[in-house]
Design a protein around this motif. Sequence first.
Motif, PDB file in Angstrom:
ATOM      1  N   LYS A 165       0.834  -1.261   0.117  1.00  0.00           N
ATOM      2  CA  LYS A 165       0.188   0.173   0.049  1.00  0.00           C
ATOM      3  C   LYS A 165       0.926   1.219  -0.082  1.00  0.00           C
ATOM      4  O   LYS A 165       1.917   1.023   0.464  1.00  0.00           O
ATOM      5  N   LYS A 166       0.294   2.404  -0.469  1.00  0.00           N
ATOM      6  CA  LYS A 166       1.049   3.621  -0.586  1.00  0.00           C
ATOM      7  C   LYS A 166       1.869   4.085   0.462  1.00  0.00           C
ATOM      8  O   LYS A 166       2.878   4.449   0.426  1.00  0.00           O
ATOM      9  N   LYS A 167       1.394   3.904   1.740  1.00  0.00           N
ATOM     10  CA  LYS A 167       1.945   4.454   3.129  1.00  0.00           C
ATOM     11  C   LYS A 167       3.235   3.550   3.169  1.00  0.00           C
ATOM     12  O   LYS A 167       4.208   4.159   4.034  1.00  0.00           O
ATOM     13  N   ASP A 168       3.305   2.406   2.603  1.00  0.00           N
ATOM     14  CA  ASP A 168       4.673   1.575   2.828  1.00  0.00           C
ATOM     15  C   ASP A 168       5.396   1.314   1.778  1.00  0.00           C
ATOM     16  O   ASP A 168       6.526   0.865   1.898  1.00  0.00           O
ATOM     17  N   ILE A 169       5.307   2.045   0.562  1.00  0.00           N
ATOM     18  CA  ILE A 169       6.144   2.079  -0.600  1.00  0.00           C
ATOM     19  C   ILE A 169       7.476   2.553  -0.445  1.00  0.00           C
ATOM     20  O   ILE A 169       8.391   2.101  -0.814  1.00  0.00           O
ATOM     21  N   GLY A 170       7.401   3.841   0.330  1.00  0.00           N
ATOM     22  CA  GLY A 170       8.537   4.397   0.607  1.00  0.00           C
ATOM     23  C   GLY A 170       9.788   3.515   0.942  1.00  0.00           C
ATOM     24  O   GLY A 170      10.838   3.612   0.508  1.00  0.00           O
ATOM     25  N   ARG A 171       9.504   2.860   2.138  1.00  0.00           N
ATOM     26  CA  ARG A 171      10.373   2.058   2.629  1.00  0.00           C
ATOM     27  C   ARG A 171      10.731   0.670   1.924  1.00  0.00           C
ATOM     28  O   ARG A 171      12.020   0.341   1.926  1.00  0.00           O
ATOM     29  N   LEU A 172       9.840  -0.188   1.637  1.00  0.00           N
ATOM     30  CA  LEU A 172       9.738  -1.443   1.066  1.00  0.00           C
ATOM     31  C   LEU A 172      10.162  -1.344  -0.426  1.00  0.00           C
ATOM     32  O   LEU A 172      11.034  -2.278  -0.638  1.00  0.00           O
ATOM     33  N   SER A 173      10.161  -0.142  -1.175  1.00  0.00           N
ATOM     34  CA  SER A 173      10.351  -0.148  -2.632  1.00  0.00           C
ATOM     35  C   SER A 173      11.856  -0.256  -2.648  1.00  0.00           C
ATOM     36  O   SER A 173      12.444  -0.598  -3.590  1.00  0.00           O
ATOM     37  N   LYS A 174      12.623   0.443  -1.641  1.00  0.00           N
ATOM     38  CA  LYS A 174      14.077   0.600  -1.707  1.00  0.00           C
ATOM     39  C   LYS A 174      14.580  -0.880  -1.345  1.00  0.00           C
ATOM     40  O   LYS A 174      15.929  -1.088  -1.653  1.00  0.00           O
ATOM     41  N   LEU A 175      14.093  -1.547  -0.611  1.00  0.00           N
ATOM     42  CA  LEU A 175      14.580  -2.998  -0.131  1.00  0.00           C
ATOM     43  C   LEU A 175      14.299  -3.999  -1.236  1.00  0.00           C
ATOM     44  O   LEU A 175      14.994  -5.031  -1.474  1.00  0.00           O
ATOM     45  N   LEU A 176      13.236  -3.881  -2.066  1.00  0.00           N
ATOM     46  CA  LEU A 176      12.837  -4.940  -3.038  1.00  0.00           C
ATOM     47  C   LEU A 176      13.054  -4.591  -4.403  1.00  0.00           C
ATOM     48  O   LEU A 176      12.206  -3.897  -5.153  1.00  0.00           O
ATOM     49  N   VAL A 177      14.264  -4.959  -4.780  1.00  0.00           N
ATOM     50  CA  VAL A 177      14.807  -4.472  -5.977  1.00  0.00           C
ATOM     51  C   VAL A 177      14.708  -5.569  -6.929  1.00  0.00           C
ATOM     52  O   VAL A 177      15.065  -6.574  -6.515  1.00  0.00           O
ATOM     53  N   VAL A 178      14.453  -5.303  -8.235  1.00  0.00           N
ATOM     54  CA  VAL A 178      14.190  -6.534  -9.113  1.00  0.00           C
ATOM     55  C   VAL A 178      15.325  -7.013  -9.434  1.00  0.00           C
ATOM     56  O   VAL A 178      16.595  -6.726  -9.640  1.00  0.00           O
ATOM     57  N   GLY A 179      15.433  -8.521  -9.283  1.00  0.00           N
ATOM     58  CA  GLY A 179      16.636  -9.227  -9.617  1.00  0.00           C
ATOM     59  C   GLY A 179      17.257  -9.893  -8.521  1.00  0.00           C
ATOM     60  O   GLY A 179      18.089 -10.662  -8.527  1.00  0.00           O
ATOM     61  N   GLU A 180      16.789  -9.176  -7.114  1.00  0.00           N
ATOM     62  CA  GLU A 180      17.637  -9.506  -6.019  1.00  0.00           C
ATOM     63  C   GLU A 180      16.788 -10.595  -5.197  1.00  0.00           C
ATOM     64  O   GLU A 180      15.681 -10.617  -5.195  1.00  0.00           O
ATOM     65  N   TRP A 181      17.546 -11.427  -4.471  1.00  0.00           N
ATOM     66  CA  TRP A 181      16.858 -12.311  -3.555  1.00  0.00           C
ATOM     67  C   TRP A 181      16.786 -11.876  -2.270  1.00  0.00           C
ATOM     68  O   TRP A 181      17.702 -11.244  -1.606  1.00  0.00           O
ATOM     69  N   LYS A 182      15.588 -12.006  -1.468  1.00  0.00           N
ATOM     70  CA  LYS A 182      15.591 -11.349  -0.116  1.00  0.00           C
ATOM     71  C   LYS A 182      14.532 -12.322   0.747  1.00  0.00           C
ATOM     72  O   LYS A 182      13.957 -13.446   0.113  1.00  0.00           O
ATOM     73  N   VAL A 183      14.794 -12.274   1.848  1.00  0.00           N
ATOM     74  CA  VAL A 183      13.900 -12.994   2.947  1.00  0.00           C
ATOM     75  C   VAL A 183      12.969 -12.016   3.459  1.00  0.00           C
ATOM     76  O   VAL A 183      13.111 -10.952   3.950  1.00  0.00           O
ATOM     77  N   LEU A 184      11.838 -12.582   3.459  1.00  0.00           N
ATOM     78  CA  LEU A 184      10.418 -11.815   3.882  1.00  0.00           C
ATOM     79  C   LEU A 184       9.886 -12.434   5.009  1.00  0.00           C
ATOM     80  O   LEU A 184       9.778 -13.733   5.172  1.00  0.00           O
ATOM     81  N   GLU A 185       9.752 -11.654   5.942  1.00  0.00           N
ATOM     82  CA  GLU A 185       9.212 -12.191   7.321  1.00  0.00           C
ATOM     83  C   GLU A 185       7.818 -11.345   7.664  1.00  0.00           C
ATOM     84  O   GLU A 185       7.929 -10.102   7.494  1.00  0.00           O
ATOM     85  N   ASN A 186       6.851 -11.977   8.349  1.00  0.00           N
ATOM     86  CA  ASN A 186       5.576 -11.231   8.815  1.00  0.00           C
ATOM     87  C   ASN A 186       4.962 -10.440   7.603  1.00  0.00           C
ATOM     88  O   ASN A 186       5.146  -9.521   7.296  1.00  0.00           O
ATOM     89  N   PHE A 187       4.019 -11.227   6.997  1.00  0.00           N
ATOM     90  CA  PHE A 187       3.020 -10.544   6.048  1.00  0.00           C
ATOM     91  C   PHE A 187       1.909 -11.382   5.957  1.00  0.00           C
ATOM     92  O   PHE A 187       1.685 -12.314   6.425  1.00  0.00           O
TER      93      PHE A 187
END
Length: 470
Positions: free
Chosen positions: A58-80
């Motif tokens: 959602k819009k209010k969380d885009i600023g923080r999460l968009s910087k962490l979730l970059v296309v092509g990268e592997w990530k660990v996601l917790e709590n969703f």
Amino acid sequence: MTIGCAFAKLADVRPFKTTWKVRVKVIHSWRQYSGMSGETMDLVLADEHGTKMHAGIKKKDIGRLSKLLVVGEWKVLENFQVSPATGLFRPTPSNWKIGLSMNTIVTTCSIKVDDMFLSLVPIQTILDGDLNHNFLIDVIGQVLDVSEIKTVPVLGREKRKLECVLRDINDQRINCCLWAGYADQLYEACSDMQVTNAFDASKLIINPICEEADAFRIGLPDDGAIVVIQEDDEEAEKQRIKEQEDAWLALEMKSVYDIQNATEVNTFIYEKFRISVKVTGIDTDWGWYYFGCGKCQFRVTKDLKKEGATKPRPKAPVWYCDRCKSNVKTVEAKFKLHLLVEDDSAKTKVMLLDSVAYGIVDKTASFLLNGSYDEIQDPELIPDDVKSLVGKSFEFLVGVEKEHIVYGNDTYKVHKVKKGLLILDTESGDGPFTAIDNGSTIASGEEVSTLMRDQVLPIPIPDSASAYQM
């Protein structure tokens, strides 16, 4: 259910809890806006098992999460959160969708699988017509023919469109239509290439580097086929336009009463009604023009804050385009006419955008403004060329949409107008009119959109279009 007692598989996540922990690759991301959810950021995620899932922010969380979730990268996601995936144009076949929020933790991931996780669908399978249209698919093909980019009206907006032909290793061929940025991307890269295409919420990849693409190249027929930029065939174009015109002219004539009492309409496209009406007035509440961005045609506004902060103050207005999200230098005045019309059954209002209005009026909005960039101060000051529409009658193709039936909108957009209708009024202006039919029409666009009087020379107008997504 877990991998190494730590990570869950995407195939196993369900709504019953939010403390999931998964490791995923960001395959694709995009932003979109809808009336229901507002602005969102959407992603396609995949785990090492090849399971793909749609995720939303959602819009209010885009600023923080968009910087962490970059296309092509592997990530660990917790709590969703996990919720059912529904609706049209779903980017993955999963029945579930992930919701990332302020509570979601994103960290780096130790695994690195260099895979695009494509789920390629053969062209023949597409041609068979048995696929579920609710889902987007991946398709790969060699581009053989590429049309020139055209600007066409689609559901109230003018969009750039490019058509091409794709073929696979079995020489099965299918027409492909790309819109907006995807059209520009392919046209600029036009050489020996392969294309993976989907809807607005997907990617176009030129010359993809992956095992699937390598195998595809090896399997292509060795027949020397190359990309050809197709120039418009003037005669074929005229015939195609004529056929489209004939299609709507064959619709049964309806009355104003009929469109006002329509009760059903497709959710995603307007219901077409052909009406013949007389213009009785100009609705001055709306003005008769607006200024559009030279690039995207969207309405622009004066950036008064930037104008005031610029020293010395600029002589020309500083414009801002919400669509381009930037200041723009090139703008153009465009028609947006709101007309009062009637037939024997009832009265209503119609709206004509630039490419429909220009031609009825004979002159462009820019010409009538004589280079002025001033906003309307007195709405009653209307050019004589616009006033001259009052008392004339036209055949319109209007659209009845959900907003008319559900929300009570009483103004109908004109999508096409029949050319060659010349009003022969009596002296009182109330007499009958004679229609001189030359069998031509003009299509409308969004806030960017021509009928022509009998005396006006024809001008090229983009044809209407319907978008089909693979």
